[in-house]
Motif scaffolding. Structure first.
Motif, PDB file in Angstrom:
ATOM      1  N   LYS A 140     221.160  -3.504 112.402  1.00 52.09           N
ATOM      2  CA  LYS A 140     221.721  -2.174 112.635  1.00 52.09           C
ATOM      3  C   LYS A 140     222.968  -2.013 111.794  1.00 52.09           C
ATOM      4  O   LYS A 140     223.762  -2.955 111.654  1.00 52.09           O
ATOM      5  N   ASP A 148     223.988   5.419 114.039  1.00 50.77           N
ATOM      6  CA  ASP A 148     223.372   4.097 113.930  1.00 50.77           C
ATOM      7  C   ASP A 148     222.049   4.198 113.178  1.00 50.77           C
ATOM      8  O   ASP A 148     221.276   5.126 113.389  1.00 50.77           O
ATOM      9  N   ILE A 150     218.717   1.623 112.149  1.00 49.09           N
ATOM     10  CA  ILE A 150     218.068   0.334 112.373  1.00 49.09           C
ATOM     11  C   ILE A 150     216.894   0.195 111.407  1.00 49.09           C
ATOM     12  O   ILE A 150     216.313   1.188 110.975  1.00 49.09           O
TER      13      ILE A 150
END
Length: 189
Positions: A140, A148, A150
């Motif tokens: 992440k 965020d 990922i």
């Protein structure tokens, strides 16, 4: 005592729901790819250019996440237009009748901090079958806008005959097994 248990249960439920984050696929930094053995001596590679999907879950407990994915079968691309048109036809994907390929997760098994087994159901044409992907969690980061991001790599294999893709039924020219390789980035909503 009952009030304490009820309060703790409610707190756990609310906290668990708050920890759930929805991540949508970043199409500019993701790809859905496949390869299939050709003539028993080499491979044909391709991709699907149009897809969408999401992950809903807590990054600290990825094994509890829910994943759904949709691929537009009409967007198949092997860089050879006549072959792509044949693949869209009734001999293969029959995209007039079945324009989408669907995936829904049914479970995620944590192997270690980076490796998982993603189990789910793929619907291709008129068939839904279980499939397992080996998934590597890339981690992440904080991306643009402070959201965020990922990343994952997922690899799996399906038998095309299981999905009524039975052109070349002996599998002498086009192998029965098709390897799927997905490179995915998801952005928090």
């Amino acid at each position: 005592m009952k009030k304490v248990c009820l309060t703790l249960s409610l707190f756990t439920l609310v906290f668990g729901l708050m920890a759930q984050t929805k991540f949508s696929v970043d199409k500019a930094h993701s790809s859905v790819n496949f390869k299939v053995k050709h003539n028993g001596i080499s491979f044909v590679n391709g991709s699907f250019n149009t897809f969408d999907g999401f992950v809903v879950g807590d990054l600290n407990n990825l094994q509890d996440a829910r994943i759904e994915f949709t691929v537009d079968a009409r967007s198949i691309d092997t860089r050879i237009e006549p072959r792509d048109n044949h693949l869209r036809g009734a001999d293969f994907f029959d995209t007039e009748k079945y324009p989408q390929i669907l995936f829904k997760s049914t479970g995620i098994e944590k192997i270690d901090d980076k490796n998982y087994k993603l189990k789910g159901l793929i619907t291709l044409k008129d068939v839904t079958k279980a499939v397992t992907f080996d998934v590597v969690y890339g981690g992440k980061i904080v991306g643009r806008g402070g959201k965020d991001v990922i990343g994952f790599i997922a690899k799996g294999r399906i038998n095309r005959f299981d999905f009524n893709v039975a052109y070349d039924p002996d599998g002498k020219t086009i192998a029965k097994d098709v390897d799927l390789i997905l490179y995915m980035e998801f952005v928090a909503e």
